[in-house]
Design a protein around this motif. Sequence first.
Motif, PDB file in Angstrom:
ATOM      1  N   ARG A 186      51.709  16.993  -8.733  1.00 34.68           N
ATOM      2  CA  ARG A 186      52.251  17.735  -7.460  1.00 34.68           C
ATOM      3  C   ARG A 186      51.747  16.808  -6.221  1.00 34.68           C
ATOM      4  NH1 ARG A 186      50.405  22.256 -10.190  1.00 34.68           N
ATOM      5  NH2 ARG A 186      48.906  23.100  -8.691  1.00 34.68           N
ATOM      6  N   HIS A 187      50.592  16.184  -6.361  1.00 31.35           N
ATOM      7  CA  HIS A 187      50.092  15.417  -5.270  1.00 31.35           C
ATOM      8  C   HIS A 187      49.492  13.835  -5.800  1.00 31.35           C
ATOM      9  CE1 HIS A 187      49.850  19.210  -3.134  1.00 31.35           C
ATOM     10  NE2 HIS A 187      49.470  19.796  -4.125  1.00 31.35           N
ATOM     11  N   PRO A 188      50.643  13.019  -6.204  1.00 31.37           N
ATOM     12  CA  PRO A 188      50.244  11.809  -6.664  1.00 31.37           C
ATOM     13  C   PRO A 188      49.543  11.013  -5.482  1.00 31.37           C
ATOM     14  CG  PRO A 188      52.544  11.986  -6.286  1.00 31.37           C
ATOM     15  CD  PRO A 188      51.946  13.378  -6.226  1.00 31.37           C
ATOM     16  N   ASN A 189      50.228  11.281  -4.223  1.00 30.91           N
ATOM     17  CA  ASN A 189      49.288  10.461  -3.212  1.00 30.91           C
ATOM     18  C   ASN A 189      47.876  10.691  -3.069  1.00 30.91           C
ATOM     19  OD1 ASN A 189      50.035  13.052  -2.267  1.00 30.91           O
ATOM     20  ND2 ASN A 189      50.341  12.504  -0.366  1.00 30.91           N
ATOM     21  N   TYR A 190      47.452  11.989  -3.253  1.00 32.19           N
ATOM     22  CA  TYR A 190      46.098  12.313  -3.291  1.00 32.19           C
ATOM     23  C   TYR A 190      45.351  11.720  -4.589  1.00 32.19           C
ATOM     24  CZ  TYR A 190      46.898  15.977   0.252  1.00 32.19           C
ATOM     25  OH  TYR A 190      47.199  16.804   1.421  1.00 32.19           O
ATOM     26  N   PHE A 191      45.989  11.697  -5.454  1.00 27.59           N
ATOM     27  CA  PHE A 191      45.217  11.164  -6.664  1.00 27.59           C
ATOM     28  C   PHE A 191      45.075   9.684  -6.684  1.00 27.59           C
ATOM     29  CE2 PHE A 191      46.195   8.273 -10.498  1.00 27.59           C
ATOM     30  CZ  PHE A 191      44.967   8.939 -11.093  1.00 27.59           C
ATOM     31  N   PHE A 192      45.937   8.882  -6.067  1.00 26.06           N
ATOM     32  CA  PHE A 192      45.821   7.565  -5.886  1.00 26.06           C
ATOM     33  C   PHE A 192      44.617   7.086  -4.812  1.00 26.06           C
ATOM     34  CE2 PHE A 192      49.999   7.078  -8.133  1.00 26.06           C
ATOM     35  CZ  PHE A 192      49.352   6.265  -9.047  1.00 26.06           C
ATOM     36  N   GLU A 193      44.583   8.308  -3.753  1.00 22.12           N
ATOM     37  CA  GLU A 193      43.732   8.103  -2.776  1.00 22.12           C
ATOM     38  C   GLU A 193      42.517   8.112  -3.227  1.00 22.12           C
ATOM     39  OE1 GLU A 193      41.539   7.512   0.657  1.00 22.12           O
ATOM     40  OE2 GLU A 193      43.671   6.990   0.277  1.00 22.12           O
ATOM     41  N   PRO A 221      33.965   8.818  -4.907  1.00 23.37           N
ATOM     42  CA  PRO A 221      34.966   9.489  -5.740  1.00 23.37           C
ATOM     43  C   PRO A 221      34.448  11.039  -5.753  1.00 23.37           C
ATOM     44  CG  PRO A 221      33.527   8.262  -7.083  1.00 23.37           C
ATOM     45  CD  PRO A 221      33.385   7.752  -5.598  1.00 23.37           C
ATOM     46  N   VAL A 222      33.241  11.576  -5.968  1.00 19.92           N
ATOM     47  CA  VAL A 222      32.759  12.915  -6.144  1.00 19.92           C
ATOM     48  C   VAL A 222      33.379  13.696  -4.948  1.00 19.92           C
ATOM     49  CG1 VAL A 222      30.980  14.451  -6.450  1.00 19.92           C
ATOM     50  CG2 VAL A 222      31.068  12.664  -7.825  1.00 19.92           C
ATOM     51  N   LEU A 223      33.037  13.080  -3.679  1.00 20.65           N
ATOM     52  CA  LEU A 223      33.277  13.844  -2.344  1.00 20.65           C
ATOM     53  C   LEU A 223      34.861  13.852  -2.117  1.00 20.65           C
ATOM     54  CD1 LEU A 223      32.419  15.118   0.138  1.00 20.65           C
ATOM     55  CD2 LEU A 223      32.155  12.701   1.103  1.00 20.65           C
ATOM     56  N   MET A 224      35.360  12.720  -2.384  1.00 13.18           N
ATOM     57  CA  MET A 224      37.057  12.539  -2.322  1.00 13.18           C
ATOM     58  C   MET A 224      37.605  13.640  -3.024  1.00 13.18           C
ATOM     59  SD  MET A 224      39.367  11.687  -0.406  1.00 13.18           S
ATOM     60  CE  MET A 224      38.501  10.205   0.623  1.00 13.18           C
ATOM     61  N   TYR A 225      37.173  13.890  -4.171  1.00  9.82           N
ATOM     62  CA  TYR A 225      37.992  14.866  -5.363  1.00  9.82           C
ATOM     63  C   TYR A 225      37.623  16.256  -4.700  1.00  9.82           C
ATOM     64  CZ  TYR A 225      39.009  17.512  -9.425  1.00  9.82           C
ATOM     65  OH  TYR A 225      39.497  18.106 -10.342  1.00  9.82           O
ATOM     66  N   TRP A 226      36.456  16.450  -4.036  1.00  7.89           N
ATOM     67  CA  TRP A 226      36.175  17.853  -3.664  1.00  7.89           C
ATOM     68  C   TRP A 226      37.170  18.146  -2.469  1.00  7.89           C
ATOM     69  CZ3 TRP A 226      33.952  19.276   0.992  1.00  7.89           C
ATOM     70  CH2 TRP A 226      34.001  20.820   1.066  1.00  7.89           C
ATOM     71  N   LEU A 227      37.060  17.218  -1.487  1.00  5.91           N
ATOM     72  CA  LEU A 227      38.001  17.307  -0.654  1.00  5.91           C
ATOM     73  C   LEU A 227      39.363  17.540  -0.746  1.00  5.91           C
ATOM     74  CD1 LEU A 227      36.348  14.722   1.994  1.00  5.91           C
ATOM     75  CD2 LEU A 227      36.175  17.222   2.125  1.00  5.91           C
ATOM     76  N   LEU A 228      39.892  16.842  -1.625  1.00  9.18           N
ATOM     77  CA  LEU A 228      41.139  16.886  -1.681  1.00  9.18           C
ATOM     78  C   LEU A 228      41.713  17.925  -2.547  1.00  9.18           C
ATOM     79  CD1 LEU A 228      41.981  12.992  -2.548  1.00  9.18           C
ATOM     80  CD2 LEU A 228      42.593  14.446  -0.474  1.00  9.18           C
ATOM     81  N   VAL A 229      41.036  18.324  -3.763  1.00 12.54           N
ATOM     82  CA  VAL A 229      41.267  19.246  -4.953  1.00 12.54           C
ATOM     83  C   VAL A 229      40.793  20.848  -4.183  1.00 12.54           C
ATOM     84  CG1 VAL A 229      41.049  20.099  -7.056  1.00 12.54           C
ATOM     85  CG2 VAL A 229      41.301  17.765  -6.430  1.00 12.54           C
ATOM     86  N   TYR A 230      39.868  20.902  -3.582  1.00 12.25           N
ATOM     87  CA  TYR A 230      39.111  22.118  -3.365  1.00 12.25           C
ATOM     88  C   TYR A 230      39.046  22.515  -2.038  1.00 12.25           C
ATOM     89  CZ  TYR A 230      38.061  22.032  -8.100  1.00 12.25           C
ATOM     90  OH  TYR A 230      37.993  22.134  -9.558  1.00 12.25           O
ATOM     91  N   THR A 256      53.966  21.203 -13.433  1.00 12.52           N
ATOM     92  CA  THR A 256      53.650  19.839 -13.001  1.00 12.52           C
ATOM     93  C   THR A 256      52.036  19.740 -12.896  1.00 12.52           C
ATOM     94  OG1 THR A 256      55.722  19.570 -11.868  1.00 12.52           O
ATOM     95  CG2 THR A 256      53.800  17.894 -11.320  1.00 12.52           C
ATOM     96  N   SER A 257      51.336  19.012 -13.370  1.00 13.11           N
ATOM     97  CA  SER A 257      49.986  18.897 -13.185  1.00 13.11           C
ATOM     98  C   SER A 257      49.909  19.036 -11.706  1.00 13.11           C
ATOM     99  CB  SER A 257      49.469  17.632 -13.957  1.00 13.11           C
ATOM    100  OG  SER A 257      47.957  17.187 -13.374  1.00 13.11           O
ATOM    101  N   ALA A 258      48.551  19.428 -11.220  1.00 15.30           N
ATOM    102  CA  ALA A 258      48.274  19.437  -9.750  1.00 15.30           C
ATOM    103  C   ALA A 258      47.583  18.061  -9.401  1.00 15.30           C
ATOM    104  CB  ALA A 258      46.999  20.629  -9.540  1.00 15.30           C
ATOM    105  N   PHE A 259      46.869  17.386 -10.057  1.00 15.06           N
ATOM    106  CA  PHE A 259      46.211  16.342  -9.345  1.00 15.06           C
ATOM    107  C   PHE A 259      46.440  15.082 -10.276  1.00 15.06           C
ATOM    108  CE2 PHE A 259      42.371  13.558  -8.467  1.00 15.06           C
ATOM    109  CZ  PHE A 259      42.587  13.504  -7.160  1.00 15.06           C
ATOM    110  N   PHE A 260      45.995  15.271 -11.467  1.00 19.97           N
ATOM    111  CA  PHE A 260      46.003  13.760 -12.308  1.00 19.97           C
ATOM    112  C   PHE A 260      47.450  13.714 -12.866  1.00 19.97           C
ATOM    113  CE2 PHE A 260      41.447  14.920 -12.504  1.00 19.97           C
ATOM    114  CZ  PHE A 260      40.962  13.671 -12.176  1.00 19.97           C
ATOM    115  N   PRO A 261      48.090  12.642 -12.903  1.00 11.11           N
ATOM    116  CA  PRO A 261      49.268  12.408 -13.469  1.00 11.11           C
ATOM    117  C   PRO A 261      49.383  12.908 -14.910  1.00 11.11           C
ATOM    118  CG  PRO A 261      48.808  10.799 -11.864  1.00 11.11           C
ATOM    119  CD  PRO A 261      47.694  11.575 -12.191  1.00 11.11           C
TER     120      PRO A 261
END
Length: 266
Positions: A186-193, A221-230, A256-261
């Motif tokens: 649902r957010h492939p742009n966020y995943f690739f970021e 990656p830990v901070l970006m995952y938290w910001l994007l997903v939560y 559709t998966s929320a984050f990981f393709p």
Amino acid sequence: MTAITSIIVAAIVLSVMMATAWWVQTRTNQSGWADVFWSFAIGLGGIIVCFAHVGGAPTLRTGLVAAMVIFWSIRLGHHILIRTLSAKTEDPRYADLRREWGDRFQLRLFQFLQIQALCGLGLVASIFAAAHRPGDFPLLTDWIGLAILIVSVIGEGVADRQLRAFAKNPANKGKVCDVGLWGWSRHPNYFFEWLGWVAYAVIAIDLTGGWWQGWLALIGPVLMYWLLVYASGIPPLEAHMLRSRGQAFRDYQARTSAFFPLPPRK
């Protein structure tokens, strides 16, 4: 410039640029400028820490990481700049905050953007850890990190183009984009970021223990995952989509998966 000095200078640059973003949105009523300034601020902060004086002159690895930062920052910043300049309405995430915060919007937005600057400093620390890893160059991890970043930038660009093409088609008005990469996430742009920040950790971490500072690169990656997903990514955007697309978006969420393709669920 010493390592500590470079971090302090980068922190000041991030704070000033996000304060400038706040000032620009007061003149334009378009809070999307915050994302433009943030993208370029991270790039500039990353360049500053890349060329800090850490045990000698800059190395080829320093140059590689600096080039990666510039490549990422220009691509993302340019994309958001074009989107912001052509936008006829405010970014829905910020529009929702404007309604929620009411009369206190400007004060709270300023504080919010300074928090973003602080988070950006964590990303800059990841760049620092990768840029100053000592030892031979190139290592296999340098090539892997570079490949990951290239894949992330290309993937994010493809996702952005697919979404633009879908939105431009009048037949898709009111529909949910589920074509191409958007059918797998649902957010492939966020995943690739997020994936792009994994690249710095791959380059920075020395499993032999010779560069303990390399583990700082996990902050990215830990901070970006938290910001994007939560935090500021998926939650406000999906809340907006549920209001504007209703059941169509609920069905999209179900398959559709929320984050990981991942392959779409039936």
